[in-house]
Design a protein around this motif. Structure first.
Motif, mmCIF file in Angstrom:
data_model
loop_
_atom_site.group_PDB
_atom_site.id
_atom_site.type_symbol
_atom_site.label_atom_id
_atom_site.label_comp_id
_atom_site.label_asym_id
_atom_site.label_seq_id
_atom_site.Cartn_x
_atom_site.Cartn_y
_atom_site.Cartn_z
ATOM 1 N N ASN A 76 35.789 40.255 42.350
ATOM 2 C CA ASN A 76 34.783 39.639 43.277
ATOM 3 C C ASN A 76 36.114 38.864 44.578
ATOM 4 N N MET A 77 37.142 38.682 44.573
ATOM 5 C CA MET A 77 37.844 37.667 45.260
ATOM 6 C C MET A 77 37.819 38.063 46.434
ATOM 7 N N SER A 78 38.234 39.972 46.882
ATOM 8 C CA SER A 78 38.697 40.188 47.833
ATOM 9 C C SER A 78 36.759 39.803 48.862
ATOM 10 N N TYR A 79 37.792 40.117 50.197
ATOM 11 C CA TYR A 79 37.374 39.883 52.051
ATOM 12 C C TYR A 79 36.303 41.324 51.618
ATOM 13 N N SER A 80 36.291 42.619 51.397
ATOM 14 C CA SER A 80 35.148 43.313 51.604
ATOM 15 C C SER A 80 33.772 43.064 50.753
ATOM 16 N N LYS A 81 34.576 42.991 49.277
ATOM 17 C CA LYS A 81 33.473 42.576 48.398
ATOM 18 C C LYS A 81 32.561 41.481 48.668
ATOM 19 N N ASN A 82 32.791 41.100 49.628
ATOM 20 C CA ASN A 82 31.546 39.573 49.763
ATOM 21 C C ASN A 82 30.739 39.733 50.807
ATOM 22 N N LEU A 83 31.162 41.294 51.466
ATOM 23 C CA LEU A 83 30.725 41.180 53.207
ATOM 24 C C LEU A 83 28.903 41.294 53.202
ATOM 25 N N LYS A 84 28.124 41.841 52.151
ATOM 26 C CA LYS A 84 27.246 42.056 51.735
ATOM 27 C C LYS A 84 26.415 41.214 51.150
ATOM 28 N N GLU A 85 26.987 40.519 50.045
ATOM 29 C CA GLU A 85 26.081 39.822 49.886
ATOM 30 C C GLU A 85 27.635 38.783 48.633
ATOM 31 N N LYS A 86 27.747 37.404 49.241
ATOM 32 C CA LYS A 86 28.657 36.031 48.896
ATOM 33 C C LYS A 86 28.402 36.388 47.311
ATOM 34 N N HIS A 87 29.558 35.729 46.597
ATOM 35 C CA HIS A 87 29.817 36.498 45.377
ATOM 36 C C HIS A 87 30.327 34.593 45.047
ATOM 37 N N GLU A 88 30.014 33.679 44.107
ATOM 38 C CA GLU A 88 30.568 32.446 43.965
ATOM 39 C C GLU A 88 31.636 32.024 42.881
ATOM 40 N N LEU A 89 32.374 31.940 43.750
ATOM 41 C CA LEU A 89 33.660 31.826 42.171
ATOM 42 C C LEU A 89 33.800 31.588 42.032
ATOM 43 N N THR A 90 34.422 31.413 40.307
ATOM 44 C CA THR A 90 34.616 30.026 39.722
ATOM 45 C C THR A 90 35.637 28.822 40.447
ATOM 46 N N ALA A 91 36.318 27.447 40.106
ATOM 47 C CA ALA A 91 37.589 26.731 40.899
ATOM 48 C C ALA A 91 38.374 28.027 40.429
ATOM 49 N N ILE A 92 38.599 28.679 39.553
ATOM 50 C CA ILE A 92 40.491 29.229 38.871
ATOM 51 C C ILE A 92 40.273 30.535 40.254
ATOM 52 N N GLY A 93 38.963 30.923 39.790
ATOM 53 C CA GLY A 93 38.636 32.118 41.269
ATOM 54 C C GLY A 93 38.760 31.868 42.250
ATOM 55 N N LYS A 94 38.344 30.624 43.032
ATOM 56 C CA LYS A 94 38.651 30.462 44.573
ATOM 57 C C LYS A 94 40.158 29.950 44.586
ATOM 58 N N ILE A 95 40.629 29.251 43.955
ATOM 59 C CA ILE A 95 42.794 28.912 43.840
ATOM 60 C C ILE A 95 42.680 31.082 44.315
ATOM 61 N N VAL A 96 42.808 31.580 43.249
ATOM 62 C CA VAL A 96 43.446 32.898 43.447
ATOM 63 C C VAL A 96 43.290 33.151 44.717
ATOM 64 N N GLN A 97 41.824 33.536 45.157
ATOM 65 C CA GLN A 97 41.460 34.070 46.473
ATOM 66 C C GLN A 97 42.219 33.242 47.316
ATOM 67 N N ASP A 98 42.341 32.035 47.784
ATOM 68 C CA ASP A 98 43.082 31.133 48.681
ATOM 69 C C ASP A 98 44.482 31.711 48.844
ATOM 70 N N ALA A 99 44.760 31.526 47.581
ATOM 71 C CA ALA A 99 46.487 31.955 47.691
ATOM 72 C C ALA A 99 47.179 33.972 48.598
ATOM 73 N N ASP A 100 46.067 34.533 47.599
ATOM 74 C CA ASP A 100 45.985 35.478 48.428
ATOM 75 C C ASP A 100 46.080 35.890 49.578
ATOM 76 N N ARG A 101 45.106 35.114 50.206
ATOM 77 C CA ARG A 101 44.504 35.300 51.982
ATOM 78 C C ARG A 101 45.918 34.308 52.414
ATOM 79 N N LEU A 102 45.879 32.628 51.972
ATOM 80 C CA LEU A 102 46.731 32.331 52.941
ATOM 81 C C LEU A 102 48.237 33.324 52.606
ATOM 82 N N ASP A 103 48.764 33.838 51.605
ATOM 83 C CA ASP A 103 49.575 35.711 52.404
ATOM 84 C C ASP A 103 49.222 35.584 52.594
ATOM 85 N N ALA A 104 48.472 36.248 53.331
ATOM 86 C CA ALA A 104 47.995 37.295 53.514
ATOM 87 C C ALA A 104 47.927 37.751 55.684
ATOM 88 N N ILE A 105 48.175 36.113 55.619
ATOM 89 C CA ILE A 105 48.234 35.165 57.062
ATOM 90 C C ILE A 105 50.284 35.109 57.293
#
Length: 125
Positions: A76-105
């Motif tokens: 559930n961390m990908s941008y595309s998985k959250n286009l139709k309906e937002k999935h709330e990640l855990t604090a751990i999930g948010k850290i992983v998602q943020d790190a992945d997105r930071l690497d993408a910029i």
């Protein structure tokens, strides 16, 4: 692998800033290491890749709760998985998602985009 290493370093740094427990950092690392295995951009058989992730987790992660958090993050961390309906990640999930997105910029993220587009013959410049 260089992407994984960068994301892991970013995620651990973010976790330390948030003063997360060592067990949470271990869970973050596991999620980072596995987060792209079942990515539909990188595999032709997503179902088989997901089964492989589950197998790896069952052999390496003792806590069922940690396995669930890792799977939830990966799925559930990908941008595309959250286009139709937002999935709330855990604090751990948010850290992983943020790190992945930071690497993408930035320059490396842009280079990875062109590399991926070229490999799929979808990049028209």
């Amino acid at each position: 692998m260089s992407h994984i290493t960068r994301v892991e370093n970013l995620a651990v740094s973010l976790a330390k800033q948030e003063k997360m427990a060592a067990l949470d950092v271990a869970t973050i690392r596991a999620a980072v290491l596995l987060h792209d295995i079942s990515d539909d951009k990188l595999t032709d058989d997503v179902a088989a890749a997901k089964q492989e992730v589950v197998r790896i987790l069952s052999e390496t992660v003792r806590s069922g709760e940690a396995r669930a958090v890792i799977l939830d993050t990966i799925e559930n961390m990908s941008y595309s998985k959250n286009l139709k309906e937002k999935h709330e990640l855990t604090a751990i999930g948010k850290i992983v998602q943020d790190a992945d997105r930071l690497d993408a910029i930035g320059a490396i993220g842009i280079a990875r985009t062109f590399y991926y587009g070229g490999s799929k013959r979808t990049c028209h410049v």
